[in-house]
Design a protein around this motif. Structure first.
Motif: not given
Length: 244
Positions: A156, A159, A199, A227, A231
């Motif tokens: 979560a 990112p 998230p 998520c 990222s």
């Protein structure tokens, strides 16, 4: 990869943020224990079997642990650029995608380790208070919740770590972003639908803290997967930029 993981572990051992983490986790455990001294229907909260383990992971996951994971994650991943050692690493040369991959693995292990540390503290307290009432099923169920919340919160928050790395604004910014992000989870958790999408609260669904239908569980898994994918896309783009 083994050498990179070994190097990251050594750098982590020298970081003062580790002690901040230990202090923060211990403070969460102490504060929740003190909250448990309040009475409800003539009985202390902490006298209920499982209440302490349940309350500690939920309070920590909303207010403290996301910020700690983001702070450590952004510290690990931004350090070479901030200390201006990335140029030296580029001369070795080091595969940047493997370097960032090793850092993300260390951050994930760090997130799980925080929850393992808090789990041990809460389990010891529960055993001390309710040794005759605590059953193996409850202990294992909380072990699963704590483990999955460690992994879930890493996904979560990943990112934010990647965005802070892209912005080059310092790792303390990640702490501020994440604190706002996780605090909003308090309100999203009150929404019957959004709680499984947002998230931070989706982590509670995946871990089993929230009761959920199979569809809601899949939605939460997708939310965390997005998520993680986001990222990776951000970090992959930066790796290409560095290699040009």
């Amino acid at each position: 990869m083994k050498i990179l993981l070994w190097a990251e572990r050594l750098k982590l051992k020298r970081s003062k943020i580790l002690w901040i983490t230990v202090f923060s986790a211990a403070m969460v455990a102490i504060i929740v224990f003190m909250q448990g001294q309040f009475l409800y229907n003539g009985q202390r909260y902490v006298d209920q079997v499982g209440w302490y383990m349940n309350a500690t992971q939920s309070l920590g996951s909303l207010y403290v642990f996301p910020a700690i994971i983001a702070l450590m994650g952004s510290y690990i991943i931004c350090r070479e650029d901030q200390d201006d050692t990335m140029k030296s690493l580029a001369l070795v040369p080091v595969d940047l995608s493997k370097l960032v991959g090793a850092k993300m693995i260390v951050i994930a292990i760090f997130a799980v380790s925080i929850y393992a540390f808090v789990y041990i503290i809460t389990l010891v307290v529960e055993v001390a208070l309710h040794i005759s009432l605590l059953d193996l099923g409850t202990v294992l169920d909380f072990a699963k919740i704590y483990f999955l919340e460690g992994i879930g919160l890493f996904l979560a928050i990943s990112p934010i770590i990647a965005i802070v790395y892209r912005l080059k604004k310092g790792y303390w910014l990640a702490l501020i972003f994440t604190e706002i992000y996780s605090f909003m989870g308090l309100f999203m958790g009150m929404q019957s639908t959004l709680r499984f999408v947002y998230p931070i609260t989706a982590v509670f669904c995946v871990s089993g803290y929230y009761e959920s239908t199979p569809v809601q569980f899949v939605i939460s898994m997708l939310s965390l997967s997005v998520c993680g994918t986001l990222s990776l896309m951000i970090l992959r783009g930066l790796n290409k930029k560095h290699s040009m």
